[in-house]
Design a protein around this motif. Structure first.
Motif, PDB file in Angstrom:
ATOM      1  N   ASP A  33       0.829  -1.210   0.000  1.00  0.00           N
ATOM      2  CA  ASP A  33       0.000   0.000   0.000  1.00  0.00           C
ATOM      3  C   ASP A  33       0.862   1.257   0.000  1.00  0.00           C
ATOM      4  OD1 ASP A  33      -2.309  -1.528  -0.007  1.00  0.00           O
ATOM      5  OD2 ASP A  33      -2.758  -1.189   2.126  1.00  0.00           O
ATOM      6  N   ILE A  34       1.941   1.236   0.778  1.00  0.00           N
ATOM      7  CA  ILE A  34       2.849   2.389   0.808  1.00  0.00           C
ATOM      8  C   ILE A  34       3.444   2.611  -0.582  1.00  0.00           C
ATOM      9  CG2 ILE A  34       5.035   3.271   1.727  1.00  0.00           C
ATOM     10  CD1 ILE A  34       4.324   1.737   4.369  1.00  0.00           C
ATOM     11  N   PHE A  35       3.864   1.516  -1.216  1.00  0.00           N
ATOM     12  CA  PHE A  35       4.434   1.622  -2.558  1.00  0.00           C
ATOM     13  C   PHE A  35       3.396   2.140  -3.554  1.00  0.00           C
ATOM     14  CE2 PHE A  35       7.493  -2.126  -1.549  1.00  0.00           C
ATOM     15  CZ  PHE A  35       8.337  -1.281  -0.848  1.00  0.00           C
ATOM     16  N   ARG A  36       2.180   1.556  -3.543  1.00  0.00           N
ATOM     17  CA  ARG A  36       1.138   1.975  -4.495  1.00  0.00           C
ATOM     18  C   ARG A  36       0.743   3.440  -4.303  1.00  0.00           C
ATOM     19  NH1 ARG A  36       0.023  -3.427  -3.883  1.00  0.00           N
ATOM     20  NH2 ARG A  36      -1.305  -3.145  -2.074  1.00  0.00           N
ATOM     21  N   TYR A  37       0.663   3.900  -3.051  1.00  0.00           N
ATOM     22  CA  TYR A  37       0.346   5.301  -2.770  1.00  0.00           C
ATOM     23  C   TYR A  37       1.378   6.215  -3.435  1.00  0.00           C
ATOM     24  CZ  TYR A  37       0.068   9.719  -0.260  1.00  0.00           C
ATOM     25  OH  TYR A  37      -0.010  11.056   0.042  1.00  0.00           O
ATOM     26  N   ASN A  38       2.643   5.861  -3.272  1.00  0.00           N
ATOM     27  CA  ASN A  38       3.714   6.687  -3.840  1.00  0.00           C
ATOM     28  C   ASN A  38       3.733   6.631  -5.360  1.00  0.00           C
ATOM     29  OD1 ASN A  38       5.594   8.004  -1.684  1.00  0.00           O
ATOM     30  ND2 ASN A  38       4.924   6.058  -0.834  1.00  0.00           N
ATOM     31  N   ILE A  39       3.430   5.482  -5.941  1.00  0.00           N
ATOM     32  CA  ILE A  39       3.337   5.365  -7.404  1.00  0.00           C
ATOM     33  C   ILE A  39       2.200   6.250  -7.917  1.00  0.00           C
ATOM     34  CG2 ILE A  39       2.699   3.817  -9.303  1.00  0.00           C
ATOM     35  CD1 ILE A  39       4.203   1.572  -7.759  1.00  0.00           C
ATOM     36  N   LYS A  40       1.036   6.123  -7.280  1.00  0.00           N
ATOM     37  CA  LYS A  40      -0.147   6.891  -7.699  1.00  0.00           C
ATOM     38  C   LYS A  40       0.100   8.391  -7.637  1.00  0.00           C
ATOM     39  CE  LYS A  40      -5.000   7.629  -6.488  1.00  0.00           C
ATOM     40  NZ  LYS A  40      -6.079   7.290  -5.554  1.00  0.00           N
ATOM     41  N   ASN A  41       0.855   8.819  -6.628  1.00  0.00           N
ATOM     42  CA  ASN A  41       1.099  10.244  -6.437  1.00  0.00           C
ATOM     43  C   ASN A  41       2.375  10.738  -7.114  1.00  0.00           C
ATOM     44  OD1 ASN A  41      -1.165  11.288  -4.680  1.00  0.00           O
ATOM     45  ND2 ASN A  41      -0.554   9.446  -3.580  1.00  0.00           N
ATOM     46  N   GLY A  42       3.015   9.851  -7.886  1.00  0.00           N
ATOM     47  CA  GLY A  42       4.166  10.260  -8.676  1.00  0.00           C
ATOM     48  C   GLY A  42       5.361  10.735  -7.872  1.00  0.00           C
ATOM     49  N   THR A  43       5.503  10.241  -6.642  1.00  0.00           N
ATOM     50  CA  THR A  43       6.642  10.656  -5.823  1.00  0.00           C
ATOM     51  C   THR A  43       7.924  10.018  -6.357  1.00  0.00           C
ATOM     52  OG1 THR A  43       6.532   8.816  -4.270  1.00  0.00           O
ATOM     53  CG2 THR A  43       5.149  10.748  -3.781  1.00  0.00           C
ATOM     54  N   GLU A  44       9.058  10.513  -5.868  1.00  0.00           N
ATOM     55  CA  GLU A  44      10.342   9.927  -6.265  1.00  0.00           C
ATOM     56  C   GLU A  44      10.399   8.459  -5.847  1.00  0.00           C
ATOM     57  OE1 GLU A  44      13.580   9.403  -8.260  1.00  0.00           O
ATOM     58  OE2 GLU A  44      12.481  11.301  -8.323  1.00  0.00           O
ATOM     59  N   LEU A  45       9.920   8.163  -4.636  1.00  0.00           N
ATOM     60  CA  LEU A  45       9.861   6.777  -4.184  1.00  0.00           C
ATOM     61  C   LEU A  45       8.975   5.963  -5.126  1.00  0.00           C
ATOM     62  CD1 LEU A  45      10.254   4.421  -2.195  1.00  0.00           C
ATOM     63  CD2 LEU A  45       8.355   5.366  -0.861  1.00  0.00           C
ATOM     64  N   GLY A  46       7.847   6.536  -5.502  1.00  0.00           N
ATOM     65  CA  GLY A  46       6.934   5.853  -6.402  1.00  0.00           C
ATOM     66  C   GLY A  46       7.576   5.502  -7.733  1.00  0.00           C
ATOM     67  N   LYS A  47       8.362   6.411  -8.267  1.00  0.00           N
ATOM     68  CA  LYS A  47       9.052   6.150  -9.536  1.00  0.00           C
ATOM     69  C   LYS A  47      10.073   5.025  -9.385  1.00  0.00           C
ATOM     70  CE  LYS A  47       8.397  10.898 -11.027  1.00  0.00           C
ATOM     71  NZ  LYS A  47       9.013  12.216 -11.151  1.00  0.00           N
ATOM     72  N   GLN A  48      10.793   5.025  -8.259  1.00  0.00           N
ATOM     73  CA  GLN A  48      11.761   3.951  -8.005  1.00  0.00           C
ATOM     74  C   GLN A  48      11.056   2.599  -7.892  1.00  0.00           C
ATOM     75  OE1 GLN A  48      14.547   4.736  -4.746  1.00  0.00           O
ATOM     76  NE2 GLN A  48      14.131   6.916  -4.986  1.00  0.00           N
ATOM     77  N   VAL A  49       9.964   2.585  -7.144  1.00  0.00           N
ATOM     78  CA  VAL A  49       9.212   1.343  -6.915  1.00  0.00           C
ATOM     79  C   VAL A  49       8.606   0.835  -8.218  1.00  0.00           C
ATOM     80  CG1 VAL A  49       7.155   0.414  -5.789  1.00  0.00           C
ATOM     81  CG2 VAL A  49       8.762   1.800  -4.471  1.00  0.00           C
ATOM     82  N   GLN A  50       8.021   1.722  -9.000  1.00  0.00           N
ATOM     83  CA  GLN A  50       7.344   1.322 -10.231  1.00  0.00           C
ATOM     84  C   GLN A  50       8.290   0.659 -11.223  1.00  0.00           C
ATOM     85  OE1 GLN A  50       4.888   4.306 -12.070  1.00  0.00           O
ATOM     86  NE2 GLN A  50       3.640   2.718 -13.022  1.00  0.00           N
ATOM     87  N   ALA A  51       9.523   1.083 -11.234  1.00  0.00           N
ATOM     88  CA  ALA A  51      10.508   0.473 -12.133  1.00  0.00           C
ATOM     89  C   ALA A  51      10.642  -1.024 -11.854  1.00  0.00           C
ATOM     90  CB  ALA A  51      11.853   1.169 -11.980  1.00  0.00           C
ATOM     91  N   TYR A  52      10.456  -1.422 -10.605  1.00  0.00           N
ATOM     92  CA  TYR A  52      10.539  -2.844 -10.237  1.00  0.00           C
ATOM     93  C   TYR A  52       9.201  -3.559 -10.411  1.00  0.00           C
ATOM     94  CZ  TYR A  52      14.992  -1.497  -8.266  1.00  0.00           C
ATOM     95  OH  TYR A  52      16.259  -1.010  -8.107  1.00  0.00           O
ATOM     96  N   THR A  53       8.119  -2.953  -9.915  1.00  0.00           N
ATOM     97  CA  THR A  53       6.826  -3.636  -9.931  1.00  0.00           C
ATOM     98  C   THR A  53       6.296  -3.855 -11.343  1.00  0.00           C
ATOM     99  OG1 THR A  53       5.595  -1.568  -9.602  1.00  0.00           O
ATOM    100  CG2 THR A  53       6.184  -2.828  -7.621  1.00  0.00           C
ATOM    101  N   ASP A  54       6.603  -2.938 -12.263  1.00  0.00           N
ATOM    102  CA  ASP A  54       6.147  -3.112 -13.643  1.00  0.00           C
ATOM    103  C   ASP A  54       6.741  -4.366 -14.284  1.00  0.00           C
ATOM    104  OD1 ASP A  54       4.533  -0.906 -13.579  1.00  0.00           O
ATOM    105  OD2 ASP A  54       5.828   0.369 -14.808  1.00  0.00           O
ATOM    106  N   LYS A  55       7.896  -4.787 -13.783  1.00  0.00           N
ATOM    107  CA  LYS A  55       8.543  -6.003 -14.303  1.00  0.00           C
ATOM    108  C   LYS A  55       8.204  -7.231 -13.457  1.00  0.00           C
ATOM    109  CE  LYS A  55      12.513  -3.785 -14.132  1.00  0.00           C
ATOM    110  NZ  LYS A  55      13.959  -3.493 -14.157  1.00  0.00           N
ATOM    111  N   GLY A  56       7.319  -7.057 -12.450  1.00  0.00           N
ATOM    112  CA  GLY A  56       6.965  -8.168 -11.578  1.00  0.00           C
ATOM    113  C   GLY A  56       8.046  -8.487 -10.568  1.00  0.00           C
ATOM    114  N   GLU A  57       8.977  -7.555 -10.372  1.00  0.00           N
ATOM    115  CA  GLU A  57      10.077  -7.763  -9.443  1.00  0.00           C
ATOM    116  C   GLU A  57       9.755  -7.131  -8.093  1.00  0.00           C
ATOM    117  OE1 GLU A  57      13.596  -6.161 -11.247  1.00  0.00           O
ATOM    118  OE2 GLU A  57      13.505  -7.564 -12.933  1.00  0.00           O
ATOM    119  N   LEU A  58      10.437  -7.616  -7.056  1.00  0.00           N
ATOM    120  CA  LEU A  58      10.272  -7.047  -5.728  1.00  0.00           C
ATOM    121  C   LEU A  58      11.173  -5.828  -5.571  1.00  0.00           C
ATOM    122  CD1 LEU A  58      10.191 -10.316  -3.596  1.00  0.00           C
ATOM    123  CD2 LEU A  58       8.254  -8.946  -4.395  1.00  0.00           C
TER     124      LEU A  58
END
Length: 186
Positions: A33-58
């Motif tokens: 949820d913390i990761f998804r919140y940051n992705i949705k809000n386009g934060t720097e953390l969200g951008k870092q996280v999305q690079a992994y989750t889009d590939k199905g990686e942890l």
């Protein structure tokens, strides 16, 4: 009460964590949820996280550990919490042990929810349709389940050896599953 709720993706950890949170009046903390919140809000953390989750990686341990430690130190977690989605590997278990020792917060129990793989696949495909989650493609789901089986499932043995493991069948009526968990935790 300080709890971990563990199990493969789609087993109902988030749903059950929310119910346990209400029952014990403690926050449910989901790294996802913390990761998804940051992705949705386009934060720097969200951008870092999305690079992994889009590939199905942890998300890498160092980033996840930092986020968890920061969250557990907040005032609302002083009297207890439920961690959902963490730890996922042996290194994170050691990191969590160190965090909890530093924060003076011993872990009480680890709830492991279980379900057959076919049930998990059906649940996640349904979730993808209902929520439109881009990270719930069949390929990403398979990759996350395989990663869970290889890296996270073995952690249950660690917690069992410490006498902290409570295993609960994650299939059935949501309220019945919750009642079984609460009964075993009491």
């Amino acid at each position: 009460m300080r709890l971990l709720i563990m199990g493969p993706q789609g087993v109902g950890k988030g749903t059950q964590a929310a119910l346990l949170s209400k029952h014990f009046d403690i926050p449910a903390i989901s790294t996802g949820d913390i990761f998804r919140y940051n992705i949705k809000n386009g934060t720097e953390l969200g951008k870092q996280v999305q690079a992994y989750t889009d590939k199905g990686e942890l998300v890498p341990d160092a980033l996840t550990n930092s986020i968890v430690k920061d969250r557990l130190a907040k005032d609302d977690a002083k009297n207890g919490w439920i961690l959902d989605g963490y730890p996922r590997n042996v290194a994170q278990v050691h990191a969590l042990d160190a965090m909890l020792e530093e924060l003076g917060m011993p872990l009480d129990s680890v709830v492991a929810l279980e379900a057959e793989r076919s049930v998990l696949m059906q649940r996640m495909q349904k979730r993808a349709e209902q929520e439109g989650r881009a990270d719930d493609t069949p390929e990403a789901i398979e990759k996350r389940l395989a990663t869970y089986e290889q890296e996270t499932a073995p952690l249950l043995d660690v917690y069992e050896s410490r006498g902290q493991l409570v295993v609960v069948n994650g299939v059935g009526d949501v309220d019945d599953i919750s009642a079984r968990m609460i009964q075993q935790l009491n």
